[in-house]
Design a protein around this motif. Structure first.
Motif, PDB file in Angstrom:
ATOM      1  N   LEU A 192      16.390  36.983  21.301  1.00 53.69           N
ATOM      2  CA  LEU A 192      17.432  36.166  20.685  1.00 53.69           C
ATOM      3  C   LEU A 192      17.862  36.786  19.362  1.00 53.69           C
ATOM      4  CD1 LEU A 192      15.878  32.602  21.203  1.00 53.69           C
ATOM      5  CD2 LEU A 192      17.037  34.075  22.862  1.00 53.69           C
ATOM      6  N   PHE A 193      19.135  37.138  19.248  1.00 48.18           N
ATOM      7  CA  PHE A 193      19.630  37.825  18.066  1.00 48.18           C
ATOM      8  C   PHE A 193      20.816  37.072  17.458  1.00 48.18           C
ATOM      9  CE2 PHE A 193      16.971  41.086  19.669  1.00 48.18           C
ATOM     10  CZ  PHE A 193      16.717  41.959  18.620  1.00 48.18           C
ATOM     11  N   GLU A 194      20.549  36.299  16.416  1.00 46.96           N
ATOM     12  CA  GLU A 194      21.629  35.729  15.608  1.00 46.96           C
ATOM     13  C   GLU A 194      22.165  36.786  14.646  1.00 46.96           C
ATOM     14  OE1 GLU A 194      21.587  31.079  14.766  1.00 46.96           O
ATOM     15  OE2 GLU A 194      19.854  32.056  13.886  1.00 46.96           O
ATOM     16  N   LYS A 195      21.280  37.703  14.230  1.00 47.82           N
ATOM     17  CA  LYS A 195      21.672  38.834  13.379  1.00 47.82           C
ATOM     18  C   LYS A 195      21.604  40.105  14.217  1.00 47.82           C
ATOM     19  CE  LYS A 195      20.355  37.609   8.612  1.00 47.82           C
ATOM     20  NZ  LYS A 195      19.524  38.012   7.468  1.00 47.82           N
ATOM     21  N   THR A 196      22.590  40.971  14.038  1.00 50.67           N
ATOM     22  CA  THR A 196      22.607  42.226  14.776  1.00 50.67           C
ATOM     23  C   THR A 196      21.494  43.148  14.281  1.00 50.67           C
ATOM     24  OG1 THR A 196      24.227  43.142  13.227  1.00 50.67           O
ATOM     25  CG2 THR A 196      25.076  42.126  15.242  1.00 50.67           C
ATOM     26  N   SER A 197      21.220  44.176  15.064  1.00 46.23           N
ATOM     27  CA  SER A 197      20.124  45.072  14.717  1.00 46.23           C
ATOM     28  C   SER A 197      20.221  46.350  15.534  1.00 46.23           C
ATOM     29  CB  SER A 197      18.786  44.396  15.019  1.00 46.23           C
ATOM     30  OG  SER A 197      17.746  45.329  15.040  1.00 46.23           O
ATOM     31  N   THR A 198      19.761  47.445  14.952  1.00 54.11           N
ATOM     32  CA  THR A 198      19.578  48.682  15.711  1.00 54.11           C
ATOM     33  C   THR A 198      18.109  48.834  16.082  1.00 54.11           C
ATOM     34  OG1 THR A 198      21.410  49.775  14.577  1.00 54.11           O
ATOM     35  CG2 THR A 198      19.808  51.203  15.680  1.00 54.11           C
ATOM     36  N   ARG A 199      17.243  48.924  15.050  1.00 58.57           N
ATOM     37  CA  ARG A 199      15.830  49.204  15.293  1.00 58.57           C
ATOM     38  C   ARG A 199      15.113  48.054  15.997  1.00 58.57           C
ATOM     39  NH1 ARG A 199      17.885  51.969  11.927  1.00 58.57           N
ATOM     40  NH2 ARG A 199      18.519  50.082  10.849  1.00 58.57           N
ATOM     41  N   THR A 200      15.341  46.823  15.547  1.00 55.93           N
ATOM     42  CA  THR A 200      14.594  45.709  16.126  1.00 55.93           C
ATOM     43  C   THR A 200      14.947  45.522  17.599  1.00 55.93           C
ATOM     44  OG1 THR A 200      14.533  44.616  13.969  1.00 55.93           O
ATOM     45  CG2 THR A 200      14.047  43.261  15.885  1.00 55.93           C
ATOM     46  N   ARG A 201      16.239  45.560  17.913  1.00 53.48           N
ATOM     47  CA  ARG A 201      16.640  45.403  19.317  1.00 53.48           C
ATOM     48  C   ARG A 201      16.127  46.558  20.164  1.00 53.48           C
ATOM     49  NH1 ARG A 201      22.752  44.574  21.859  1.00 53.48           N
ATOM     50  NH2 ARG A 201      22.105  44.710  24.038  1.00 53.48           N
ATOM     51  N   SER A 202      16.296  47.782  19.685  1.00 58.17           N
ATOM     52  CA  SER A 202      15.831  48.949  20.445  1.00 58.17           C
ATOM     53  C   SER A 202      14.319  48.910  20.632  1.00 58.17           C
ATOM     54  CB  SER A 202      16.233  50.239  19.715  1.00 58.17           C
ATOM     55  OG  SER A 202      17.634  50.323  19.582  1.00 58.17           O
ATOM     56  N   GLY A 253      17.082  36.282  13.042  1.00 57.47           N
ATOM     57  CA  GLY A 253      18.202  35.504  12.541  1.00 57.47           C
ATOM     58  C   GLY A 253      18.020  35.100  11.096  1.00 57.47           C
ATOM     59  N   PHE A 254      18.393  33.883  10.781  1.00 56.53           N
ATOM     60  CA  PHE A 254      18.466  33.453   9.392  1.00 56.53           C
ATOM     61  C   PHE A 254      17.279  32.570   8.981  1.00 56.53           C
ATOM     62  CE2 PHE A 254      22.700  34.535  10.842  1.00 56.53           C
ATOM     63  CZ  PHE A 254      23.184  35.312   9.800  1.00 56.53           C
ATOM     64  N   ALA A 255      17.233  31.352   9.473  1.00 58.54           N
ATOM     65  CA  ALA A 255      16.271  30.374   8.970  1.00 58.54           C
ATOM     66  C   ALA A 255      14.876  30.570   9.564  1.00 58.54           C
ATOM     67  CB  ALA A 255      16.757  28.957   9.287  1.00 58.54           C
ATOM     68  N   GLN A 256      13.868  30.590   8.702  1.00 56.58           N
ATOM     69  CA  GLN A 256      12.483  30.636   9.165  1.00 56.58           C
ATOM     70  C   GLN A 256      12.163  29.415  10.028  1.00 56.58           C
ATOM     71  OE1 GLN A 256      10.292  33.065   8.861  1.00 56.58           O
ATOM     72  NE2 GLN A 256       8.479  32.015   9.637  1.00 56.58           N
ATOM     73  N   TRP A 306       7.998  35.719  18.619  1.00 57.64           N
ATOM     74  CA  TRP A 306       7.821  36.804  17.654  1.00 57.64           C
ATOM     75  C   TRP A 306       9.024  36.874  16.721  1.00 57.64           C
ATOM     76  CZ3 TRP A 306       7.739  38.422  23.067  1.00 57.64           C
ATOM     77  CH2 TRP A 306       6.468  38.293  23.652  1.00 57.64           C
ATOM     78  N   ASN A 307       8.758  36.892  15.443  1.00 55.12           N
ATOM     79  CA  ASN A 307       9.797  36.918  14.414  1.00 55.12           C
ATOM     80  C   ASN A 307      10.278  38.351  14.191  1.00 55.12           C
ATOM     81  OD1 ASN A 307      11.353  36.805  12.114  1.00 55.12           O
ATOM     82  ND2 ASN A 307       9.834  35.762  10.843  1.00 55.12           N
ATOM     83  N   GLY A 308      11.510  38.620  14.636  1.00 52.69           N
ATOM     84  CA  GLY A 308      12.108  39.937  14.434  1.00 52.69           C
ATOM     85  C   GLY A 308      12.803  40.079  13.093  1.00 52.69           C
ATOM     86  N   LEU A 309      12.848  39.017  12.296  1.00 52.47           N
ATOM     87  CA  LEU A 309      13.362  38.966  10.921  1.00 52.47           C
ATOM     88  C   LEU A 309      13.979  37.599  10.693  1.00 52.47           C
ATOM     89  CD1 LEU A 309      15.385  41.422   8.740  1.00 52.47           C
ATOM     90  CD2 LEU A 309      16.476  39.275   9.401  1.00 52.47           C
ATOM     91  N   THR A 310      13.625  37.006   9.564  1.00 50.97           N
ATOM     92  CA  THR A 310      14.342  35.826   9.065  1.00 50.97           C
ATOM     93  C   THR A 310      14.656  36.075   7.600  1.00 50.97           C
ATOM     94  OG1 THR A 310      12.331  34.661   8.376  1.00 50.97           O
ATOM     95  CG2 THR A 310      13.114  34.260  10.633  1.00 50.97           C
ATOM     96  N   ASP A 311      15.296  35.110   6.970  1.00 48.12           N
ATOM     97  CA  ASP A 311      15.619  35.265   5.551  1.00 48.12           C
ATOM     98  C   ASP A 311      14.368  35.335   4.685  1.00 48.12           C
ATOM     99  OD1 ASP A 311      18.315  35.219   6.129  1.00 48.12           O
ATOM    100  OD2 ASP A 311      18.583  33.098   5.648  1.00 48.12           O
ATOM    101  N   GLU A 312      13.243  34.808   5.176  1.00 46.80           N
ATOM    102  CA  GLU A 312      12.028  34.758   4.362  1.00 46.80           C
ATOM    103  C   GLU A 312      11.033  35.869   4.640  1.00 46.80           C
ATOM    104  OE1 GLU A 312      10.101  30.900   3.784  1.00 46.80           O
ATOM    105  OE2 GLU A 312      11.925  29.948   4.553  1.00 46.80           O
ATOM    106  N   TRP A 313      10.869  36.248   5.915  1.00 43.83           N
ATOM    107  CA  TRP A 313       9.797  37.167   6.294  1.00 43.83           C
ATOM    108  C   TRP A 313      10.279  38.194   7.313  1.00 43.83           C
ATOM    109  CZ3 TRP A 313       5.948  36.342   3.036  1.00 43.83           C
ATOM    110  CH2 TRP A 313       5.695  35.049   2.556  1.00 43.83           C
ATOM    111  N   HIS A 314       9.586  39.352   7.329  1.00 40.94           N
ATOM    112  CA  HIS A 314       9.882  40.411   8.309  1.00 40.94           C
ATOM    113  C   HIS A 314       8.559  40.983   8.825  1.00 40.94           C
ATOM    114  CE1 HIS A 314      12.081  43.216  10.545  1.00 40.94           C
ATOM    115  NE2 HIS A 314      12.735  43.866   9.613  1.00 40.94           N
ATOM    116  N   PRO A 315       7.796  40.188   9.589  1.00 39.63           N
ATOM    117  CA  PRO A 315       6.412  40.577   9.902  1.00 39.63           C
ATOM    118  C   PRO A 315       6.240  41.737  10.874  1.00 39.63           C
ATOM    119  CG  PRO A 315       6.972  38.497  10.959  1.00 39.63           C
ATOM    120  CD  PRO A 315       8.115  38.827  10.057  1.00 39.63           C
ATOM    121  N   THR A 316       7.174  41.930  11.817  1.00 35.42           N
ATOM    122  CA  THR A 316       7.013  43.089  12.703  1.00 35.42           C
ATOM    123  C   THR A 316       7.172  44.393  11.924  1.00 35.42           C
ATOM    124  OG1 THR A 316       9.358  43.051  13.363  1.00 35.42           O
ATOM    125  CG2 THR A 316       7.814  41.850  14.766  1.00 35.42           C
TER     126      THR A 316
END
Length: 340
Positions: A52-62, A109-112, A127-137
């Motif tokens: 699920l991608f609310e925000k676009t990505s190169t590395r995370t999606r790939s 996406g945006f909101a944690q 799995w959190n691929g990025l939110t406004d608060e954290w980027h654990p992967t």
């Protein structure tokens, strides 16, 4: 069979212990070795993964796509036009539907709160691929990269320069402290992480015997660093006064002078990408010309130097994500006794 990680979500670093983080870093290194040796490792054979991608990505999606396929799973990409959290369907309802169709869910996406709700209501690992608060992967990839370079983590010094109150600032501050890595943040005080995040990091650092340093002086932050790390100065979707941000962060650009300020010959250079190190992108060119800068957060000579590990770091996103997915969904033998 027992698996310490089975069916757990990966939402933020502090949901895991330092020992668990170390295990995932080492597991990622193992999976990387298997990949490079062309040894199959289909731990998720027959599984279906929703991306699920609310925000676009190169590395995370790939990374999630290739990691899923290498593990034998089928990834299904759902972009911001395919999922509309809270607009036409609640996050809880979406989670309940996806959890009945998929074995695991990635969210970027945006909101944690969105990723937390997906985990709460879906019944499958999220799995959190990025939110406004954290980027654990990203953290497993980054500290895997550090360990590859130095052979260990505890006692290293990592300096992050730039927007310290971003998801990267938060995650690096806390994860470094968890793993016994000295963490220096160089940023204007207005861009330091929130006090509650600093407090969390300090608690872990006290337990690990490492140092947390926040300073407005870039050279003080850089002093003694084994790694200098930066990120773009304006995060995706952030609505700010661009001129004010660039003027505020200009002293924190990683350039040859700042590398020299580390006082070390073997300091490595890290960046989670994309990077505005030249004018070869539309954004880099526009901002560079507007503010009279050849580069923004990092100069091209440093970015492309032999000390730069940014592309090792980018590759490691895939191995890190593979480790997280395999550990939490793969029915592996990972006994609880390893983490006592």
């Amino acid at each position: 069979m027992t698996n310490h990680f089975q069916n757990r979500s990966w939402l933020k670093e502090i949901d895991y212990t330092p020992k668990e983080m170390e295990y995932l870093i080492d597991f990622a290194a193992h999976l990387k070795a298997l990949k490079h040796a062309h040894i199959p490792h289909p731990y998720l054979q027959g599984k279906n993964i929703a991306l699920l991608f609310e925000k676009t990505s190169t590395r995370t999606r790939s990374a999630f796509t290739v990691a899923s396929i290498d593990l034998g799973a089928h990834p299904e990409f759902l972009g911001k036009n395919d999922i509309q959290f809270g607009k036409k369907e609640s996050t809880a309802d979406t989670a309940k539907v996806l959890g009945r169709m998929f074995d695991g869910i990635e969210y970027r996406g945006f909101a944690q709160q969105t990723v937390e709700d997906l985990a709460k209501y879906s019944g499958v690992p999220v799995w959190n691929g990025l939110t406004d608060e954290w980027h654990p992967t990203q953290m497993i990839a980054d500290f895997l990269t550090l360990k590859e370079q130095f052979g260990h983590l505890k006692g290293l010094t990592l300096t992050y320069l730039g927007d310290g109150r971003s998801n990267m600032g938060n995650s690096l501050l806390v994860t470094a402290a968890m793993l016994g890595v000295n963490i220096h943040i160089g940023a204007p005080k207005s861009l330091w992480p929130a006090q509650n995040v600093i407090d969390i990091a300090q608690k872990y650092a006290d337990a690990a015997g490492s140092e947390v340093l926040l300073t407005e002086d870039a050279k003080t932050a850089a002093n003694g660093a084994d790694a200098l790390y930066t990120d773009v100065w304006i995060s995706m979707g952030e609505k700010i006064d661009v001129a004010a941000r660039i003027i505020a962060l200009k002293p924190y650009q990683i350039n040859a002078d700042l590398v020299a300020a580390t006082g070390k010959a073997d300091t490595i250079i890290m960046h989670c990408l994309p990077a505005y190190h030249d004018h070869q992108t539309e954004v880099g060119k526009q901002l560079g010309e507007e503010f009279g800068m050849d580069a923004l957060e990092i100069t091209d000579d440093v970015f492309n130097s032999d000390k730069s590990v940014v592309f090792d770091e980018a590759e490691n996103r895939m191995h890190a994500i593979k480790a997280i997915m395999a550990a939490t969904l793969g029915d592996l033998f990972i006994p609880d006794s390893l983490f006592d």
